[in-house]
Design a protein around this motif. Structure first.
Motif, short mmCIF file in Angstrom:
data_model
loop_
_atom_site.label_atom_id
_atom_site.label_comp_id
_atom_site.label_asym_id
_atom_site.label_seq_id
_atom_site.Cartn_x
_atom_site.Cartn_y
_atom_site.Cartn_z
N PRO A 147 0.75 -3.52 1.96
CA PRO A 147 -0.70 -3.35 2.13
C PRO A 147 -1.20 -3.82 3.49
N GLU A 148 -0.64 -4.91 3.98
CA GLU A 148 -1.06 -5.42 5.29
C GLU A 148 -0.70 -4.45 6.41
N HIS A 203 -3.03 -1.50 6.22
CA HIS A 203 -4.36 -1.89 6.69
C HIS A 203 -4.41 -1.96 8.22
N GLU A 204 -3.35 -2.50 8.81
CA GLU A 204 -3.28 -2.58 10.27
C GLU A 204 -3.25 -1.20 10.92
N ARG A 205 -2.77 -0.21 10.20
CA ARG A 205 -2.69 1.15 10.73
C ARG A 205 -3.92 1.99 10.41
N GLY A 206 -4.98 1.31 9.95
CA GLY A 206 -6.26 1.98 9.80
C GLY A 206 -6.70 2.29 8.38
N MET A 207 -5.92 1.98 7.40
CA MET A 207 -6.29 2.24 6.02
C MET A 207 -7.20 1.11 5.52
N SER A 208 -8.13 1.43 4.65
CA SER A 208 -8.97 0.37 4.10
C SER A 208 -8.12 -0.53 3.19
N ALA A 235 -5.11 0.63 0.70
CA ALA A 235 -3.77 0.06 0.87
C ALA A 235 -3.29 -0.57 -0.45
N GLY A 236 -4.18 -1.23 -1.17
CA GLY A 236 -3.82 -1.79 -2.48
C GLY A 236 -3.46 -0.72 -3.47
#
Length: 91
Positions: free
Chosen positions: A58-59, A62-67, A71-72
């Motif tokens: 998930p991290e 998220h770093e690649r632009g997903m909320s 990501a969860g």
């Protein structure tokens, strides 16, 4: 409470003298058992890979632009898809 129930279910097993694991031959040590090290390595790597996926995926997403929520959900979807492959074999 659940642990206490588990202990109550386990106590009758103490009376039985049956052994379910093979003992090292002629006083050998489990520390020198090739099979014991193979099982330890396999289980350790399996746990390592699971925790990498569960904690870092998930991290990274998220770093690649997903909320964070998406990501969860991606992690939940990955674990749900992997369920059919976790069935017990050879039972």
């Amino acid at each position: 409470m659940l642990a206490g129930l588990a202990v109550l279910c386990w106590l009758p097993q103490l009376r039985s003298r049956r052994t379910y694991a093979s003992t090292p031959a002629k006083g050998g040590s489990v520390w020198r058992s090739k099979l014991a090290w193979q099982v330890t390595l396999f289980m350790g790597l399996q746990s390592f890979l699971f925790y990498i996926n569960a904690n870092w995926l998930p991290e990274l997403l998220h770093e690649r632009g997903m909320s964070i929520a998406t990501a969860g959900w991606m992690l939940a979807g990955m674990q749900f898809i992997s369920l059919p492959f976790l069935r017990k074999r050879g039972a």
